[in-house]
Motif scaffolding. Sequence first.
Motif, PDB file in Angstrom:
ATOM      1  N   GLU A   1       0.893  -1.391   0.011  1.00  0.00           N
ATOM      2  CA  GLU A   1      -0.068   0.051  -0.074  1.00  0.00           C
ATOM      3  C   GLU A   1       0.970   1.303   0.000  1.00  0.00           C
ATOM      4  O   GLU A   1       1.926   1.272   0.607  1.00  0.00           O
TER       5      GLU A   1
ATOM      6  N   ALA B   1       0.440   0.688  -6.595  1.00  0.00           N
ATOM      7  CA  ALA B   1      -0.659   0.355  -5.753  1.00  0.00           C
ATOM      8  C   ALA B   1      -1.665   1.659  -5.849  1.00  0.00           C
ATOM      9  O   ALA B   1      -2.799   1.549  -5.459  1.00  0.00           O
TER      10      ALA B   1
ATOM     11  N   ASP C   1      -6.475   0.774  -9.532  1.00  0.00           N
ATOM     12  CA  ASP C   1      -7.124  -0.492  -9.547  1.00  0.00           C
ATOM     13  C   ASP C   1      -7.141  -1.156 -11.041  1.00  0.00           C
ATOM     14  O   ASP C   1      -7.648  -2.065 -10.910  1.00  0.00           O
TER      15      ASP C   1
ATOM     16  N   ARG D   1      -2.382  -4.397  -1.675  1.00  0.00           N
ATOM     17  CA  ARG D   1      -3.425  -3.948  -2.703  1.00  0.00           C
ATOM     18  C   ARG D   1      -3.032  -4.949  -3.879  1.00  0.00           C
ATOM     19  O   ARG D   1      -1.978  -5.423  -3.970  1.00  0.00           O
TER      20      ARG D   1
ATOM     21  N   ARG E   1      -3.795  -5.942  -7.971  1.00  0.00           N
ATOM     22  CA  ARG E   1      -4.118  -5.619  -9.489  1.00  0.00           C
ATOM     23  C   ARG E   1      -3.935  -6.947 -10.316  1.00  0.00           C
ATOM     24  O   ARG E   1      -3.135  -7.374 -10.394  1.00  0.00           O
TER      25      ARG E   1
END
Length: 308
Positions: free
Chosen positions: A171, A176, A179, A255, A257
């Motif tokens: 994060e 990050a 999205d 995070r 993706r």
Amino acid sequence: MDLRQMRYFAAVARERNFTRAAESLHIAQPPLSRQIQLLEEELGVTLIVRKSRPIRLTDAGRLFYEQAMQVLGRVDQMKDATRRVGMNRNRLLSIGFVASTLYGGLPVLVRKLRRHAPELDIQLLELLSIQQIPALKEGRIDVGFGRLKQSDPNIASTVLREERLVAALPEGTPLAASDAPLPLSAIGGQKLIVYPKEPRPSYADQVLSLLQDAEIHPGDVLEVREIQTALGLVAAESGICIIPSSARQMRSDVRYRVIDSPRAVSPVILSHRAGDGSHHLGLIKTLIHDMYAENPAWLAANNLRPPL
């Protein structure tokens, strides 16, 4: 030839040392060596090259070891099944799995299996993909759910689905901040955390091959033993990690993706002994088919796609 000789030979083949094998069997070394010699005389071939350190198996020895482990595994299964029937206990069904499948459909499948076959005593064993093959051949598990394709003629494998890969990111870092799907090229130069460290080949090699084929070079590569450690290090800003999409549930302090590449997938593979026509294996396959036909929310939520 008897089962005792098979067990003796298996111990020597496993330990690659007569002394350690004798210790594991709780016998003296001379009678162990004598039994192996008698076995070789009966077969008319040399099974072990004794002059090397550690000792090594001949081609005949490797074949005999593989077949002996299957026989011994089936014998152990037979004894356990007989005891269970004699004691009015349920039939044991052992399922091997890699950790990441716990975050996909495996728990749902096991719940369905318990409802449809209450007579089964279901045992779940966490095993890496490469560990599931000998476990199947030795009879320690009946089915396996892994991610590594194999070519052993004694094992039948079916790709159940291809699961999209995602990048786990610390994060607050630049990668990050969005999205949106992450280009595979963005991993170039980043410190990459892969798992498992051993045994190999493994899921780690799938990730490294994906990058190598795309001519993408990470900065440093850190190998760790398990996915939980890898994600913990991501949270500690020690690097990034590529994981199956369903495993995003493991940590909420990093995070994720989706990787924007059609090749960034990892298979979920069902494996079992070739020729296994048991009712319970057929039931498992039917339940899997029915489960996918229901199109459950977790299937879409984790960016899973059906086999190609």
